[in-house]
Design a protein around this motif. Structure first.
Motif, PDB file in Angstrom:
ATOM      1  N   LEU A   1       0.846  -1.190   0.000  1.00 24.74           N
ATOM      2  CA  LEU A   1       0.000   0.000   0.000  1.00 24.74           C
ATOM      3  C   LEU A   1       0.884   1.243   0.000  1.00 24.74           C
ATOM      4  O   LEU A   1       2.045   1.195   0.415  1.00 24.74           O
ATOM      5  N   THR A   2       0.331   2.353  -0.444  1.00 21.44           N
ATOM      6  CA  THR A   2       1.100   3.604  -0.455  1.00 21.44           C
ATOM      7  C   THR A   2       0.528   4.637   0.515  1.00 21.44           C
ATOM      8  O   THR A   2       0.992   5.767   0.550  1.00 21.44           O
ATOM      9  N   GLN A   3      -0.468   4.227   1.277  1.00 19.55           N
ATOM     10  CA  GLN A   3      -1.016   5.066   2.339  1.00 19.55           C
ATOM     11  C   GLN A   3      -0.758   4.387   3.678  1.00 19.55           C
ATOM     12  O   GLN A   3      -0.722   3.155   3.768  1.00 19.55           O
ATOM     13  N   PRO A   4      -0.590   5.172   4.747  1.00 17.21           N
ATOM     14  CA  PRO A   4      -0.260   4.594   6.056  1.00 17.21           C
ATOM     15  C   PRO A   4      -1.451   3.917   6.725  1.00 17.21           C
ATOM     16  O   PRO A   4      -2.600   4.067   6.309  1.00 17.21           O
ATOM     17  N   HIS A   5      -1.159   3.181   7.777  1.00 18.86           N
ATOM     18  CA  HIS A   5      -2.198   2.531   8.569  1.00 18.86           C
ATOM     19  C   HIS A   5      -3.184   3.578   9.090  1.00 18.86           C
ATOM     20  O   HIS A   5      -2.793   4.648   9.557  1.00 18.86           O
ATOM     21  N   GLY A   6      -4.457   3.271   9.003  1.00 13.66           N
ATOM     22  CA  GLY A   6      -5.484   4.182   9.485  1.00 13.66           C
ATOM     23  C   GLY A   6      -6.050   5.096   8.421  1.00 13.66           C
ATOM     24  O   GLY A   6      -7.073   5.747   8.649  1.00 13.66           O
ATOM     25  N   TYR A   7      -5.383   5.157   7.261  1.00 13.26           N
ATOM     26  CA  TYR A   7      -5.893   6.030   6.195  1.00 13.26           C
ATOM     27  C   TYR A   7      -7.190   5.470   5.627  1.00 13.26           C
ATOM     28  O   TYR A   7      -7.293   4.280   5.340  1.00 13.26           O
ATOM     29  N   ARG A   8      -8.170   6.349   5.461  1.00 12.11           N
ATOM     30  CA  ARG A   8      -9.406   6.017   4.781  1.00 12.11           C
ATOM     31  C   ARG A   8      -9.757   7.166   3.836  1.00 12.11           C
ATOM     32  O   ARG A   8      -9.554   8.336   4.168  1.00 12.11           O
ATOM     33  N   LYS A   9     -10.271   6.802   2.694  1.00  7.43           N
ATOM     34  CA  LYS A   9     -10.579   7.808   1.672  1.00  7.43           C
ATOM     35  C   LYS A   9     -11.909   8.488   1.983  1.00  7.43           C
ATOM     36  O   LYS A   9     -12.916   7.823   2.271  1.00  7.43           O
ATOM     37  N   GLU A  10     -11.917   9.801   1.897  1.00 10.44           N
ATOM     38  CA  GLU A  10     -13.118  10.589   2.175  1.00 10.44           C
ATOM     39  C   GLU A  10     -14.047  10.594   0.960  1.00 10.44           C
ATOM     40  O   GLU A  10     -13.600  10.467  -0.182  1.00 10.44           O
TER      41      GLU A  10
END
Length: 280
Positions: A184-193
């Motif tokens: 993945l290229t986003q960190p842990h906890g990231y969620r898309k708005e």
């Protein structure tokens, strides 16, 4: 080559240099997976891994940042794409930093890239053998809405593979993988708005000929978040290994700070070494 294990790559524009760092570790340690699938930057960066070209992922992400044809508003104005698709997928691989097509095509195992079919709104996957020297399938997978034109393949218009299937883990499982290494290229906890009403209106106006594409754009945050949850559950079950940045670096899809990108590359290499040191 590791059998029944799939390597799954998320996109993310210049954040994809993290993925290149992961690939560099795999290449140095001669860790090869029988199955690789990616979308957008995840697909384009994976080509260097499949072609066994050490160092090329770092070079092609960093060496041309100051060239307006690589990524700029000038490229958008004069070439019709913010990311210079012709420069990235023609000038660089065919002249400036030659891509090893022979090794790429001869490499064992499966390599698939996903692009969003603008008519159906769903992801179509293309195999390694379908990728031609013009790299149109990679162009299609990396063509961002508004910032790049649709790319036609066999008369069908395509856009960024990350729209309909941003993390193609379900594709890997459907194709028979028993374990997946997900980068993945986003960190842990990231969620898309969710997208704003203004952006929704822009999509509806710009792509009125493609209602199924608009539907996918409208729900892509939901599907992305559901997929992250699914991948994390797979990891909990021991069926997935997740490699992702720690979030200490604040950068965006169009990052041009070389020092920041180099740090992210190094982080990808280091994280892969920690997660995969016993996978050889």
């Amino acid at each position: 080559m590791l059998q029944k294990t799939g390597l799954v790559l998320e996109g993310g524009g210049m954040r994809g240099i993290y993925t290149s760092g992961v690939h560099e570790y795999l290449l140095e340690k001669n860790i090869y997976y029988h199955y690789v699938v990616g979308v957008s930057a995840g697909a384009s960066n994976s080509c260097n891994y499949v072609a066994r070209q050490k160092g090329r992922g770092r070079r092609t992400n960093l060496d041309y940042l100051t060239n307006w044809r690589y990524m700029s508003l000038w490229s958008l104005l004069f070439k019709g794409s913010y990311f210079g698709l012709d420069f990235i997928f023609d000038d660089i691989p065919n002249r400036l930093d030659p891509f090893d097509y022979d090794t790429f095509y001869a490499s064992p195992g499966v390599f698939r890239i996903g692009a969003t079919n603008c008519i159906t709104g769903q992801t179509d996957y293309f195999d390694k053998a379908e990728i031609t020297v013009g790299l149109d399938h990679l162009k299609a997978s990396c063509s961002l809405p508004f910032l790049s034109p649709m790319v036609k393949i066999n008369g069908i218009p395509y856009l960024d593979g990350g729209i309909a299937d941003p993390i193609p883990v379900r594709k890997a499982l459907a194709d028979g993988c028993e374990h997946v290494v997900v980068v993945l290229t986003q960190p842990h906890g990231y969620r898309k708005e969710p997208m704003s009403k203004k952006m929704n209106l822009l999509y509806q106006t710009a792509f009125w000929k493609y209602p199924e594409l608009v539907k996918s754009l409208e729900v892509r945050n939901q599907y992305y978040n559901e997929t992250v949850d699914f991948v994390e559950e797979l990891e909990h079950q021991g069926k997935a290994t997740i490699i992702r940045p720690n979030g200490s670096l604040q950068l965006h899809r169009f990052e041009k700070n070389t020092a920041v990108l180099e740090t992210l590359f190094d982080q990808g290499y280091r994280d892969a070494s920690l997660k995969l040191h016993d996978k050889k």
